[in-house]
Design a protein around this motif. Structure first.
Motif, PDB file in Angstrom:
ATOM      1  N   GLN A 243       0.820  -1.211   0.000  1.00  0.00           N
ATOM      2  CA  GLN A 243       0.000   0.000   0.000  1.00  0.00           C
ATOM      3  C   GLN A 243       0.858   1.266   0.000  1.00  0.00           C
ATOM      4  O   GLN A 243       0.406   2.317  -0.434  1.00  0.00           O
ATOM      5  CB  GLN A 243      -0.892   0.058   1.250  1.00  0.00           C
TER       6      GLN A 243
ATOM      7  N   PHE B  45      -3.761  -7.118  -1.453  1.00  0.00           N
ATOM      8  CA  PHE B  45      -4.532  -7.403  -2.672  1.00  0.00           C
ATOM      9  C   PHE B  45      -5.986  -6.979  -2.503  1.00  0.00           C
ATOM     10  O   PHE B  45      -6.623  -6.532  -3.452  1.00  0.00           O
ATOM     11  CB  PHE B  45      -4.401  -8.871  -3.075  1.00  0.00           C
ATOM     12  N   ASP B  46      -6.504  -7.078  -1.277  1.00  0.00           N
ATOM     13  CA  ASP B  46      -7.846  -6.544  -1.020  1.00  0.00           C
ATOM     14  C   ASP B  46      -7.834  -5.024  -1.095  1.00  0.00           C
ATOM     15  O   ASP B  46      -8.773  -4.405  -1.577  1.00  0.00           O
ATOM     16  CB  ASP B  46      -8.343  -6.979   0.371  1.00  0.00           C
ATOM     17  N   TYR B  47      -6.756  -4.433  -0.577  1.00  0.00           N
ATOM     18  CA  TYR B  47      -6.638  -2.969  -0.596  1.00  0.00           C
ATOM     19  C   TYR B  47      -6.834  -2.448  -2.022  1.00  0.00           C
ATOM     20  O   TYR B  47      -7.549  -1.468  -2.251  1.00  0.00           O
ATOM     21  CB  TYR B  47      -5.270  -2.552  -0.054  1.00  0.00           C
TER      22      TYR B  47
ATOM     23  N   ARG C  13      -8.235  -4.041  -4.470  1.00  0.00           N
ATOM     24  CA  ARG C  13      -9.447  -4.557  -5.075  1.00  0.00           C
ATOM     25  C   ARG C  13     -10.628  -3.634  -4.790  1.00  0.00           C
ATOM     26  O   ARG C  13     -11.525  -3.475  -5.605  1.00  0.00           O
ATOM     27  CB  ARG C  13      -9.699  -5.946  -4.465  1.00  0.00           C
ATOM     28  N   TYR C  14     -10.617  -3.032  -3.614  1.00  0.00           N
ATOM     29  CA  TYR C  14     -11.763  -2.221  -3.216  1.00  0.00           C
ATOM     30  C   TYR C  14     -11.570  -0.753  -3.560  1.00  0.00           C
ATOM     31  O   TYR C  14     -10.456  -0.232  -3.502  1.00  0.00           O
ATOM     32  CB  TYR C  14     -12.023  -2.364  -1.715  1.00  0.00           C
ATOM     33  N   ARG C  15     -12.676  -0.111  -3.892  1.00  0.00           N
ATOM     34  CA  ARG C  15     -12.650   1.322  -4.163  1.00  0.00           C
ATOM     35  C   ARG C  15     -12.406   2.090  -2.855  1.00  0.00           C
ATOM     36  O   ARG C  15     -12.676   1.576  -1.773  1.00  0.00           O
ATOM     37  CB  ARG C  15     -14.001   1.728  -4.780  1.00  0.00           C
ATOM     38  N   TYR C  16     -11.942   3.319  -2.998  1.00  0.00           N
ATOM     39  CA  TYR C  16     -11.576   4.171  -1.858  1.00  0.00           C
ATOM     40  C   TYR C  16     -12.611   4.102  -0.712  1.00  0.00           C
ATOM     41  O   TYR C  16     -12.279   3.751   0.418  1.00  0.00           O
ATOM     42  CB  TYR C  16     -11.442   5.593  -2.388  1.00  0.00           C
ATOM     43  N   TYR C  17     -13.854   4.452  -0.998  1.00  0.00           N
ATOM     44  CA  TYR C  17     -14.829   4.517   0.089  1.00  0.00           C
ATOM     45  C   TYR C  17     -15.324   3.136   0.524  1.00  0.00           C
ATOM     46  O   TYR C  17     -15.906   2.996   1.593  1.00  0.00           O
ATOM     47  CB  TYR C  17     -16.003   5.443  -0.265  1.00  0.00           C
ATOM     48  N   GLU C  18     -15.090   2.125  -0.283  1.00  0.00           N
ATOM     49  CA  GLU C  18     -15.408   0.766   0.186  1.00  0.00           C
ATOM     50  C   GLU C  18     -14.478   0.391   1.340  1.00  0.00           C
ATOM     51  O   GLU C  18     -14.885  -0.277   2.294  1.00  0.00           O
ATOM     52  CB  GLU C  18     -15.265  -0.240  -0.953  1.00  0.00           C
TER      53      GLU C  18
ATOM     54  N   ASN D 257      -5.128  -6.929   3.811  1.00  0.00           N
ATOM     55  CA  ASN D 257      -4.382  -7.692   2.819  1.00  0.00           C
ATOM     56  C   ASN D 257      -4.178  -6.757   1.625  1.00  0.00           C
ATOM     57  O   ASN D 257      -5.132  -6.163   1.126  1.00  0.00           O
ATOM     58  CB  ASN D 257      -5.231  -8.913   2.419  1.00  0.00           C
TER      59      ASN D 257
END
Lengths: 240, 218
Positions: free
Chosen positions: A4, A74-76, A78-83, A72
């Motif tokens: 990140q 890869f999740d970071y 994968r998700y949009r900013y506000y998600e 994680n």
């Protein structure tokens, strides 16, 4: 290393999509944004006097960032900013016992089945007055302490490579790189919390450090007359 | 493809339901009020937005002494102007302004996430928070600027400012030719958030002028 935090200079990304100039791309993002702002404005480290909120924790950018850094990687991505905000903030309220995971699931199901069945009303206006007061006055990190900066304009410095802790403000692409102090900002600045062995917490000088692109990116640097400036806390620097 | 990269087909509906459920529960528990979300959003839609920075830019273009003070101490200079008293508020407590000239072009980025001067620029657009922008603007700013439509001569120095400590940077764009007769209000309407971040230049005859909250997703 935290992926990140090591984004600067990453290869192979292709064109910037869009670019998407909206601040919010889904209406619900305004809801989670406002909840975060309210938490910052109601954080117990502020002078809240008689604000009748049930919120009884400290909540700053550091807390939101710690959540993102704990993900994680890869999740970071994968998700949009506000998600990420939605996940981090709802997780915080469950963890601290304000709500239970079951309550949140049940209310979410109820909304999915019939949005109009969720009615919200009430609350003391003093809560919203305090949130606006926070937005209007901010939360300045500038501190009144007689600390002499260790470095002066023109000094050569090396960015330290401190092992990652749960939170840092040191970008990965600068670790171990040599730069020159370009600005010594007036005063000393405190970060929201201690980052332990990473070194933030007490008030300290901050600098703008100038780096040559060839130093940062070596043979992959872009040709042309370009300079990169990074704002850095003093604890991240040592004399070159 | 592994499950890690699969998205729930009801992703947005579930996100919305979860956000609304959380809000409702926080109101029930007395953390926030039924008006908190609207109060915060209307503040950013109507009070703390890029229209403030645009006014500061127009003032700097028409008053060289003010411009000098703005570049020396942005917060103090802005406090002289006729603004509501929040221009050193949240995320704008300590601001620095970098001036674009014929020989220097500035670009602000936040490689760590999304540091941004709220009182003058409002909230950051999605592209600024996009990992692709953050990664590429650091190493290849000229290529990125070209994609945004800013094609700089080789002689122009590009300065990239990465905000990750406590200072919030923004850009004073160049005043476009052909605006000599314009007043401050007319000039301010030409200034876009993108220009104050350094990924656009201000045009004398832009396709659209003025602030449109709907275009920002409000």
């Amino acid at each position: 290393m935290k992926l990140q935090h090591a984004l600067g200079g990453l290869e192979g990304l292709g064109p910037i999509q869009g670019p998407e100039t909206k601040v919010f791309v889904q209406p619900w993002e305004k809801t989670i944004f406002a909840i975060h702002v309210a938490m910052m404005g109601l954080s117990k480290h502020l002078d809240l006097k008689d604000v009748p909120t049930a919120f009884d924790d400290e909540w700053t950018w550091a807390d939101l960032r710690k959540g993102a850094e704990a993900m994680n990687p890869f999740d970071y991505f994968r998700y949009r900013y506000y998600e990420k905000w939605l996940g981090g903030i709802s997780g915080f309220f469950v963890q601290q016992g304000y709500i239970t995971a079951e309550e949140l699931e049940e209310k979410t199901r109820q909304y999915l089945a019939d949005p109009a069945s969720i009615k919200t009303e009430g609350g003391d206006p003093k809560i919203d007055e305090q949130v606006l007061h926070y937005l209007e006055t901010g939360d300045s990190p500038l501190r009144d302490a007689a600390i002499t900066p260790a470095f002066a304009v023109g000094d050569k410095v090396v960015v330290r490579d401190i092992p990652p802790t749960d939170h840092t403000r040191l970008p990965g692409h600068l670790r171990g790189k040599t730069g020159v102090i370009d600005v010594v900002y007036d005063g000393v600045y405190q970060y929201f919390c201690s980052t332990g062995p990473d070194g933030l917490g007490e008030p300290m000088p901050i600098y703008s450090v100038k780096f040559e692109p060839s130093e940062l990116w070596e043979e992959l640097h872009e040709d042309g007359n370009t300079a990169f400036f990074a704002d850095l806390f003093e604890v991240y620097l040592e004399a070159a | 493809m592994s499950d890690r990269f699969a998205y729930d087909p009801d992703r947005e509906a579930k996100n919305e339901a979860r956000a609304k459920a959380l809000e409702a529960l926080l109101i029930e528990k007395g953390v926030i009020t039924a008006k908190t979300v609207d109060t915060v959003n209307s503040f950013f839609q109507n009070e703390m937005g890029p229209f403030n920075g645009a006014k500061v830019v127009a003032k700097a273009w028409t008053d060289p002494q003010f411009k000098a003070r703005l570049l020396a101490d942005a917060n103090a200079a802005i406090e002289e102007l006729d603004f509501p008293p929040f221009m050193s508020g949240a995320e704008g407590e300590h601001m620095k302004v970098a001036e674009n000239t014929d020989t220097v072009h500035n670009l602000i980025i936040c490689t760590l996430c999304s540091c941004y001067p709220w009182p003058t620029l409002g909230l950051p657009p999605y592209w600024y928070k996009d990992p692709t922008f953050r990664a590429r603007a650091a190493r290849e700013p000229r290529a990125v600027l070209k994609e945004f439509g800013v094609d700089l001569d080789d002689s122009v120095e590009v300065k990239v400012w990465d905000s990750s400590a406590q200072i919030r940077w923004w850009v004073l764009p160049k005043r476009p030719d052909g605006t000599e007769g314009m007043g401050e209000e007319e000039l301010a309407a030409l200034v876009t958030p993108e220009a104050m971040m350094g990924v656009a230049v201000v045009e004398a005859n832009p396709p659209r002028t003025g602030y449109d909250p709907a275009a920002q997703g409000f």
